[in-house]
Scaffold this active site. Structure first.
Site, mmCIF file in Angstrom:
data_model
loop_
_atom_site.group_PDB
_atom_site.id
_atom_site.type_symbol
_atom_site.label_atom_id
_atom_site.label_comp_id
_atom_site.label_asym_id
_atom_site.label_seq_id
_atom_site.Cartn_x
_atom_site.Cartn_y
_atom_site.Cartn_z
ATOM 1 N NE ARG A 110 11.406 -20.158 4.693
ATOM 2 C CZ ARG A 110 10.769 -20.366 5.829
ATOM 3 N NH1 ARG A 110 11.273 -19.907 6.956
ATOM 4 N NH2 ARG A 110 9.627 -21.032 5.841
ATOM 5 C CG ASN A 140 3.530 -11.620 -1.236
ATOM 6 O OD1 ASN A 140 2.299 -11.714 -1.270
ATOM 7 N ND2 ASN A 140 4.332 -12.660 -1.449
ATOM 8 C CE1 TYR A 159 -0.974 -14.364 7.356
ATOM 9 C CE2 TYR A 159 -3.362 -14.500 7.517
ATOM 10 C CZ TYR A 159 -2.220 -14.315 6.758
ATOM 11 O OH TYR A 159 -2.321 -14.079 5.413
#
Length: 259
Positions: A39, A91, A155
């Site tokens: 981004r 990733n 996470y």
């Protein structure tokens, strides 16, 4: 390494920094064409330029990966530019510290979207092209999925999901000859890791305490070492390897840290 990756179109999410950038550089060294999806346009363009300045090939697509339509548009841009996709490296992500005690529903869901949902979306949209060439998918994961860390429920859950999707996709894609594997990272000194270390009162002492517990050579894993394994898994040299979680971590996750 001469892995036979010459001119292979490999999509790498989050390829402008850290581990992702290490992967892109190793792929370019092998003659592949890494396509960075991210981004932050200035960072992405800088990473592409650095590869091209070495006389190698690279490209990019700008996308906010938490937005499904942007994932789709990025894949379509790549197909329009190159006519194919030979491999995908999922990733991108961030250890955002959304804990159980201190977190909340909204931030937990944001963490899942930031760290897991786009793995599915990128694979979903790239799949038709991967089927044509019996391509490969490599998912980058974290030790938090098997060890826990504390204070990072989102996470950790996302990385558990990455592991599960690796096995699930390896099964689902068997009929197409598409191999799916995961590289699990423990301690690698990326820019994000450096930022995390700096949050401690004595960052140098904290870093030494961690590296002293890494069994092999008492040092951090390098991005290049992770990238070398990723390149191998994308290549035909690993032609009968699928559904595997490979820990490139100097033994940190599984070996006795008192060694």
């Amino acid at each position: 390494m001469n892995l036979g990756l010459q001119n292979k179109i490999i999509v790498v999410t989050g390829g402008s920094k850290g581990i992702g950038n290490g992967i892109c550089n190793v792929l370019a060294n092998e003659g592949a064409i890494p396509v960075i999806v991210g981004r932050n346009e200035p960072n992405v363009l800088e990473a592409v330029k650095a590869i091209k300045d070495k006389g190698q090939k690279a490209s990019y697509a700008i996308a906010e990966l938490t937005a499904p339509e942007q994932c789709k548009n990025a894949v379509n841009k790549i197909i329009k530019e190159f006519g194919r996709i030979d491999g995908l490296v999922n990733n991108a992500g961030v250890n955002d510290g959304v804990g159980l005690e201190t977190g909340n529903y909204e931030n937990f869901i944001k963490s899942i979207n930031r760290n897991l949902t786009h793995y599915y979306m990128m694979a979903h949209y790239a799949l038709p092209e991967l089927k044509k060439c019996k391509g490969a998918i490599v998912n980058i994961g974290s030790k938090t999925s098997v060890t826990g860390q504390g204070g990072t429920s989102g996470y950790a859950a996302a990385n558990g999901g990455r592991n599960a999707l690796t096995r699930e996709w390896a099964v689902e894609l068997l009929p197409y000859g598409i191999r799916v594997n995961s590289v699990i990272v423990a301690e690698c000194f990326t820019p994000l890791y450096k930022r995390w270390i700096q949050t401690f009162e004595k960052p140098k002492e904290k870093l030494k305490m961690i590296t002293d517990k890494i069994p092999l050579e008492k040092r951090m894993t390098t991005s290049e070492e992770i990238a070398n394994t990723v390149a191998f898994l994308l290549s035909e040299k690993s032609s009968h390897t699928t559904g595997q979680l490979l820990f490139v971590d100097g033994g940190y996750t599984h070996l006795d840290r008192s060694l």
